[in-house]
Design a protein around this motif. Structure first.
Motif, short mmCIF file in Angstrom:
data_model
loop_
_atom_site.label_atom_id
_atom_site.label_comp_id
_atom_site.label_asym_id
_atom_site.label_seq_id
_atom_site.Cartn_x
_atom_site.Cartn_y
_atom_site.Cartn_z
N LYS A 189 15.41 9.18 -29.89
CA LYS A 189 16.39 8.98 -30.96
C LYS A 189 17.51 8.03 -30.56
N ASP A 190 17.73 7.85 -29.26
CA ASP A 190 18.82 7.01 -28.79
C ASP A 190 18.45 5.53 -28.68
N LEU A 191 17.16 5.21 -28.90
CA LEU A 191 16.74 3.82 -28.83
C LEU A 191 17.27 3.08 -30.06
N SER A 192 17.87 1.93 -29.85
CA SER A 192 18.48 1.19 -30.95
C SER A 192 17.43 0.68 -31.92
N GLU A 193 17.86 0.38 -33.14
CA GLU A 193 16.95 -0.17 -34.14
C GLU A 193 16.33 -1.48 -33.66
N ALA A 194 17.15 -2.32 -33.04
CA ALA A 194 16.65 -3.61 -32.55
C ALA A 194 15.57 -3.41 -31.49
N ASP A 195 15.79 -2.45 -30.59
CA ASP A 195 14.80 -2.19 -29.54
C ASP A 195 13.53 -1.55 -30.12
N ARG A 196 13.70 -0.68 -31.13
CA ARG A 196 12.52 -0.11 -31.78
C ARG A 196 11.70 -1.20 -32.44
N ASP A 197 12.39 -2.07 -33.18
CA ASP A 197 11.69 -3.14 -33.88
C ASP A 197 10.98 -4.08 -32.92
N ALA A 198 11.60 -4.35 -31.78
CA ALA A 198 10.98 -5.26 -30.81
C ALA A 198 9.64 -4.72 -30.33
N VAL A 199 9.58 -3.42 -30.05
CA VAL A 199 8.33 -2.80 -29.60
C VAL A 199 7.33 -2.72 -30.75
N ASP A 200 7.78 -2.16 -31.87
CA ASP A 200 6.89 -1.94 -32.99
C ASP A 200 6.29 -3.24 -33.51
N GLN A 201 7.15 -4.24 -33.68
CA GLN A 201 6.66 -5.49 -34.26
C GLN A 201 5.78 -6.27 -33.30
N LYS A 247 10.46 6.55 -19.08
CA LYS A 247 11.23 7.40 -18.17
C LYS A 247 12.44 8.06 -18.82
N ASP A 248 12.58 7.94 -20.16
CA ASP A 248 13.79 8.46 -20.80
C ASP A 248 13.60 9.87 -21.35
N GLY A 249 12.51 10.54 -20.98
CA GLY A 249 12.29 11.91 -21.43
C GLY A 249 11.49 12.03 -22.71
N PHE A 250 11.16 10.89 -23.32
CA PHE A 250 10.34 10.89 -24.53
C PHE A 250 9.40 9.69 -24.45
N ALA A 251 8.11 9.94 -24.51
CA ALA A 251 7.13 8.86 -24.41
C ALA A 251 6.93 8.23 -25.79
N ASP A 252 7.45 7.02 -25.98
CA ASP A 252 7.24 6.32 -27.25
C ASP A 252 5.75 6.23 -27.54
N ASN A 253 5.40 6.29 -28.82
CA ASN A 253 3.98 6.27 -29.16
C ASN A 253 3.75 5.73 -30.55
N VAL A 254 2.52 5.36 -30.84
CA VAL A 254 2.12 4.92 -32.17
C VAL A 254 0.86 5.67 -32.55
N ASN A 255 0.82 6.17 -33.78
CA ASN A 255 -0.42 6.78 -34.26
C ASN A 255 -0.69 6.31 -35.67
N VAL A 256 -1.95 6.31 -36.04
CA VAL A 256 -2.39 5.85 -37.36
C VAL A 256 -3.20 6.95 -38.01
N VAL A 257 -2.84 7.29 -39.24
CA VAL A 257 -3.61 8.27 -40.00
C VAL A 257 -4.07 7.63 -41.30
N SER A 258 -5.10 8.20 -41.89
CA SER A 258 -5.60 7.73 -43.17
C SER A 258 -5.21 8.73 -44.25
N ASP A 259 -4.78 8.22 -45.40
CA ASP A 259 -4.41 9.08 -46.52
C ASP A 259 -4.90 8.45 -47.82
N PRO A 260 -5.97 8.98 -48.43
CA PRO A 260 -6.51 8.38 -49.66
C PRO A 260 -5.59 8.50 -50.86
#
Length: 206
Positions: free
Chosen positions: A185-197, A97-110
């Protein structure tokens, strides 16, 4: 369900931008050392890793299956096959609801398969700079299901919209992968890491 209607276009543009950024790693072939001459001790293609594994509790939402890997997403996240484009996988927080939908994507790069350690870090920083990213930083590496990944972070500006990416780059069984998390961009590093990890803690290589 029409997931595209619920996810901001901005999130899909983030995924597309990450794909462009990461496939440019092949430009490092012109560097004087060359990928095959790397003597770095850290490895991104098998073997024991000295880097820590995620400490977060694994995500317990939907499980996303892709070619070569699978992972779970937090509750409220959904896989978006229609918007993945060139990515192997894309999942989005459709409840954001903060105006930016957090997301994860995976690409392949040989092109990253034979580039390791410090040389890979330097190549990724160069690519991010060439993509006009700001606040570029190489963070501590992380082990994802037994495989060590280089971790970089950067701030992007897409048509006036700023967002932060956390990227994990590694090779597994001779195939290069870049896992990109994009956040407000306003999400803290700790909050980013919590989701990502939490997602990375659930990761499984096929």
């Amino acid at each position: 369900m029409r997931l595209l209607d619920r996810a901001p276009v901005r999130a899909l543009l983030v995924a597309a931008t990450a794909t462009v950024v990461l496939t440019a790693c092949g430009g490092t072939d012109s560097d004087s050392s060359g990928p095959s001459s790397s003597s770095a001790s850290s490895s991104t293609d098998g073997g024991d890793s000295s880097a820590p594994a995620p400490t977060a509790k694994p995500a317990d939402g939907d499980r996303v299956e892709a070619d070569g890997f699978s992972y779970a997403v937090p509750e409220g996240w959904k896989e978006n096959k229609n918007g993945a484009g060139a990515a192997l996988s894309l999942a989005i927080d459709v409840t954001d609801k903060d105006g930016f939908a957090d997301n994860v994507n995976v690409v392949s790069d040989p092109t990253i398969v034979n580039v390791k350690g410090k040389q890979l870090e330097d190549a990724l920083v160069k690519v991010l700079k060439n993509a006009n990213a700001q606040e570029i930083e190489v963070r501590d590496p992380l082990t994802i299901d037994g495989q060590e990944a280089v971790h970089t972070t950067a701030l992007f500006n897409l048509n006036g919209n700023e967002y932060r990416v956390e990227q994990y780059t590694l090779a597994v069984d001779g195939k290069g992968y870049v896992i990109t998390f994009s956040h407000n961009k306003d999400l803290s590093e700790a909050d980013r890491d919590a989701v990502d990890q939490s997602i990375l803690a659930s990761w499984s290589w096929a």
